[in-house]
Design a protein around this motif. Structure first.
Motif, PDB file in Angstrom:
ATOM      1  N   LEU A 102      27.727 -30.038  72.614  1.00  0.00           N
ATOM      2  CA  LEU A 102      27.285 -29.073  73.625  1.00  0.00           C
ATOM      3  C   LEU A 102      26.191 -28.166  73.075  1.00  0.00           C
ATOM      4  O   LEU A 102      25.154 -27.943  73.726  1.00  0.00           O
ATOM      5  N   VAL A 103      26.392 -27.659  71.862  1.00  0.00           N
ATOM      6  CA  VAL A 103      25.377 -26.788  71.230  1.00  0.00           C
ATOM      7  C   VAL A 103      24.091 -27.570  70.976  1.00  0.00           C
ATOM      8  O   VAL A 103      22.976 -27.074  71.227  1.00  0.00           O
ATOM      9  N   THR A 104      24.213 -28.809  70.515  1.00  0.00           N
ATOM     10  CA  THR A 104      23.033 -29.633  70.223  1.00  0.00           C
ATOM     11  C   THR A 104      22.204 -29.877  71.475  1.00  0.00           C
ATOM     12  O   THR A 104      20.968 -29.761  71.461  1.00  0.00           O
ATOM     13  N   LEU A 105      22.862 -30.218  72.576  1.00  0.00           N
ATOM     14  CA  LEU A 105      22.144 -30.489  73.817  1.00  0.00           C
ATOM     15  C   LEU A 105      21.460 -29.234  74.359  1.00  0.00           C
ATOM     16  O   LEU A 105      20.332 -29.288  74.865  1.00  0.00           O
ATOM     17  N   ARG A 106      22.108 -28.099  74.235  1.00  0.00           N
ATOM     18  CA  ARG A 106      21.511 -26.865  74.749  1.00  0.00           C
ATOM     19  C   ARG A 106      20.313 -26.424  73.899  1.00  0.00           C
ATOM     20  O   ARG A 106      19.318 -25.919  74.424  1.00  0.00           O
ATOM     21  N   GLN A 107      20.403 -26.627  72.595  1.00  0.00           N
ATOM     22  CA  GLN A 107      19.333 -26.149  71.714  1.00  0.00           C
ATOM     23  C   GLN A 107      18.141 -27.094  71.660  1.00  0.00           C
ATOM     24  O   GLN A 107      17.006 -26.655  71.493  1.00  0.00           O
ATOM     25  N   ALA A 138      22.152 -27.707  82.640  1.00  0.00           N
ATOM     26  CA  ALA A 138      23.274 -26.832  82.995  1.00  0.00           C
ATOM     27  C   ALA A 138      24.465 -27.652  83.469  1.00  0.00           C
ATOM     28  O   ALA A 138      25.626 -27.309  83.191  1.00  0.00           O
ATOM     29  N   ALA A 139      24.192 -28.759  84.174  1.00  0.00           N
ATOM     30  CA  ALA A 139      25.281 -29.587  84.694  1.00  0.00           C
ATOM     31  C   ALA A 139      26.082 -30.209  83.555  1.00  0.00           C
ATOM     32  O   ALA A 139      27.326 -30.202  83.570  1.00  0.00           O
ATOM     33  N   VAL A 140      25.396 -30.759  82.558  1.00  0.00           N
ATOM     34  CA  VAL A 140      26.113 -31.382  81.452  1.00  0.00           C
ATOM     35  C   VAL A 140      26.835 -30.329  80.616  1.00  0.00           C
ATOM     36  O   VAL A 140      27.946 -30.563  80.105  1.00  0.00           O
ATOM     37  N   SER A 141      26.242 -29.149  80.485  1.00  0.00           N
ATOM     38  CA  SER A 141      26.897 -28.067  79.734  1.00  0.00           C
ATOM     39  C   SER A 141      28.197 -27.651  80.413  1.00  0.00           C
ATOM     40  O   SER A 141      29.235 -27.482  79.761  1.00  0.00           O
ATOM     41  N   ALA A 199      24.234 -37.522  66.554  1.00  0.00           N
ATOM     42  CA  ALA A 199      25.237 -38.300  65.830  1.00  0.00           C
ATOM     43  C   ALA A 199      26.441 -37.481  65.342  1.00  0.00           C
ATOM     44  O   ALA A 199      27.584 -37.931  65.502  1.00  0.00           O
ATOM     45  N   PRO A 200      26.266 -36.285  64.742  1.00  0.00           N
ATOM     46  CA  PRO A 200      27.453 -35.562  64.247  1.00  0.00           C
ATOM     47  C   PRO A 200      28.451 -35.221  65.345  1.00  0.00           C
ATOM     48  O   PRO A 200      29.661 -35.434  65.171  1.00  0.00           O
ATOM     49  N   GLY A 201      27.987 -34.704  66.470  1.00  0.00           N
ATOM     50  CA  GLY A 201      28.908 -34.348  67.543  1.00  0.00           C
ATOM     51  C   GLY A 201      29.585 -35.558  68.149  1.00  0.00           C
ATOM     52  O   GLY A 201      30.802 -35.571  68.368  1.00  0.00           O
ATOM     53  N   VAL A 202      28.796 -36.606  68.416  1.00  0.00           N
ATOM     54  CA  VAL A 202      29.350 -37.821  69.008  1.00  0.00           C
ATOM     55  C   VAL A 202      30.346 -38.475  68.041  1.00  0.00           C
ATOM     56  O   VAL A 202      31.432 -38.916  68.444  1.00  0.00           O
ATOM     57  N   GLY A 203      29.989 -38.537  66.755  1.00  0.00           N
ATOM     58  CA  GLY A 203      30.871 -39.150  65.773  1.00  0.00           C
ATOM     59  C   GLY A 203      32.161 -38.378  65.573  1.00  0.00           C
ATOM     60  O   GLY A 203      33.246 -38.963  65.466  1.00  0.00           O
ATOM     61  N   LEU A 204      32.088 -37.059  65.534  1.00  0.00           N
ATOM     62  CA  LEU A 204      33.284 -36.239  65.352  1.00  0.00           C
ATOM     63  C   LEU A 204      34.214 -36.362  66.556  1.00  0.00           C
ATOM     64  O   LEU A 204      35.440 -36.421  66.397  1.00  0.00           O
ATOM     65  N   ALA A 205      33.632 -36.417  67.747  1.00  0.00           N
ATOM     66  CA  ALA A 205      34.452 -36.615  68.944  1.00  0.00           C
ATOM     67  C   ALA A 205      35.167 -37.962  68.888  1.00  0.00           C
ATOM     68  O   ALA A 205      36.355 -38.068  69.214  1.00  0.00           O
ATOM     69  N   GLY A 206      34.459 -39.014  68.456  1.00  0.00           N
ATOM     70  CA  GLY A 206      35.087 -40.326  68.334  1.00  0.00           C
ATOM     71  C   GLY A 206      36.186 -40.349  67.290  1.00  0.00           C
ATOM     72  O   GLY A 206      37.223 -41.004  67.477  1.00  0.00           O
TER      73      GLY A 206
END
Length: 498
Positions: A388-393, A471-474, A404-411
């Motif tokens: 979420l932070v990556t997409l907003r920034q 905003a929608a994805v956030s 990759a870090p956010g997606v990988g950690l979620a997986g």
């Protein structure tokens, strides 16, 4: 107080499944072989691989369409409502018939239903790939969902009836890994096939690729999958089947079609029917259970603590998972302007992390018990928060490295939850009810997957025109974070098995 996952499935009387006062009792899990006093059928490595292929196909096809929908819309001139039916028709038919598929497999033989369902899945996949118009594709997708409902319940029921102890733990971990990977790999594979445009087939390749896989699965299944069935076969619970179908259809169909159709009157009427149909279904099943009959979903089965508490966690987990995958598919392609292949590559860290966590699950459970699920929820929340932070920034061009870090950690977090949860939920189900138990679990999962696309997907798509995609994805990811907090809290109430 810690407890140990049973090394044998026990009957309601407390005896190990397949060991009763006479040979007839052994037939409860092994069919004819058990009745003859022989050892229960043994699931070989090749047999496990074959049934896991059967488990992967329906889940891949639930998600593979996400990245193919734009191409389907262009090629078949399909509007939003028809596109929703391409996704929703499959999901609703799949969810409605799963428990019935488990019941029929218990009665007629699980290998027979597995092979019949796989063959039907191949035929309906071919029909999807050759569909000349949108309505034909919708009809073929509904039939494909019905075929999946015949095939998939037999997978877990076969594993339950032919393995025990450490072998069952490994098999269940591999099943969980297969389930999670299939859901991620569906979108990766869909993107690759659409972009490759194999022999000019375009989006049709996402369905046609199933046909050779099914042929291979049938050849292997005839040779390697043992036949099991319940020693107490029950007839079809017609009232329960009809009321369950009405309950699921009255909820899933309007939520799937409502936004695209503009929420006409029938959608509200259908949603009003849902609680009434659900109450009628429960009362009908409870009455049948009390009178010594065998209902479609025995309420007595829900008295098992592991199954009941596991279902309470599986539902919000699956809603969040499917909604997350749908939103990412749209965001990567339409918001971040990635091609299908790049959008698929962005999910590779999730797939690798999920697979790694799934394989490590049995060892972690042996040491930490069900708290592995809690730790997985914390890691998943951290991954979604980081994404979420990556997409907003970095919107609208974060790049694969930043994602990759956010997606990988979620997986990684998801991989620590789903396989362990599935193993726990079926750990106390008697083997002669393995088909019903697995059908209940998979129905809950599939219904929640469809519900996640319908609710989180609709929320996301409704916000895009007014608030913009960023905003929608956030907002949608923030809602999913709330669901993860809920699942993490619920995991604290799971039996602390080891």
């Amino acid at each position: 107080m810690n407890r140990t996952l049973p090394t044998t499935v026990r009957t309601p009387t407390g005896r190990p499944a397949g060991t009763t006062d006479g040979a007839a009792g052994a037939a409860g899990t092994t069919g004819a072989a058990g009745a003859a006093g022989h050892r229960p059928p043994h699931l070989t490595g090749l047999g496990l691989f074959t049934v896991l292929v059967g488990a992967a196909l329906p889940l891949i096809d639930f998600f593979v369409v996400n990245v193919a929908l734009p191409a389907v819309e262009r090629d078949l001139d399909a509007g939003p409502a028809l596109l929703e039916l391409v996704v929703g028709g499959y999901g609703v038919a799949y969810a409605v018939l799963l428990v019935l598929g488990g019941r029929v497999g218990d009665t007629l033989g699980r290998r027979r239903l597995f092979l019949a369902g796989m063959a039907a899945f191949g035929v309906t996949s071919l029909a999807c790939g050759l569909a000349p118009d949108a309505w034909t594709l919708v009809a073929a997708r509904v039939a494909q969902g019905a075929a999946s409902a015949l095939m998939l319940p037999q997978v877990l029921a076969t594993i339950q009836a032919t393995t025990e102890g450490p072998r069952r733990a490994r098999a269940m971990s591999l099943y969980g890994a297969t389930a999670g990977l299939s859901m991620v790999a569906g979108q990766i594979l869909g993107g690759v096939l659409v972009a490759a445009d194999v022999a000019g087939t375009g989006w049709r390749a996402v369905f046609l690729v199933n046909v050779p896989v099914v042929v291979l699965g049938l050849l292997l299944g005839v040779r390697s999958v043992p036949d099991t069935r319940s020693g107490r076969p029950a007839g079809v619970d017609v009232p329960g089947t009809l009321l369950l179908a009405l309950s699921l259809v009255s909820l899933l169909l309007p939520l799937t079609e409502g936004r695209a159709a503009g929420w006409p009157l029938w959608t509200w009427f259908s949603l009003a029917v849902f609680p009434l149909a659900t109450a009628a279904f429960y009362l009908t099943e409870r009455r049948a259970d009390r009178h010594g009959q065998v209902p479609l979903v025995p309420p007595s089965l829900l008295r098992l603590e592991s199954l009941r508490r596991g279902l309470a966690l599986l539902l919000p987990f699956s809603v969040g998972f499917s909604g997350f995958m749908f939103v990412l598919a749209v965001t990567f392609q339409q918001g971040l302007h990635m091609g299908p292949v790049t959008a698929g590559l962005a999910l590779v860290p999730m797939a690798l992390a999920f697979f790694t966590a799934s394989l490590a699950g049995p060892r972690l459970v042996a040491r930490f018990g069900s708290r592995v699920v809690t730790a997985g929820g914390v890691l998943q929340a951290a991954g979604i928060g980081l994404l979420l932070v990556t997409l907003r920034q970095h919107w609208p061009d974060p790049g694969l490295t930043a994602l990759a870090p956010g997606v990988g950690l979620a997986g990684l977090g998801q991989g620590l939850q789903l396989p362990v949860l599935m193993r726990l939920m079926l750990s106390d189900v008697p083997a002669d009810r393995a088909g019903v138990g697995s059908g209940v679990m998979i129905t809950a999962q599939q219904s929640a997957l469809a519900l996640g696309v319908a609710t989180l997907g609709s929320l996301f798509l409704a916000l895009v025109p007014t608030a913009g995609m960023r905003a929608a994805v956030s907002t949608t990811l923030a809602v999913q974070l709330g669901l993860i907090v809920l699942t993490t809290l619920l995991s604290l109430r799971l039996p602390r098995m080891r």
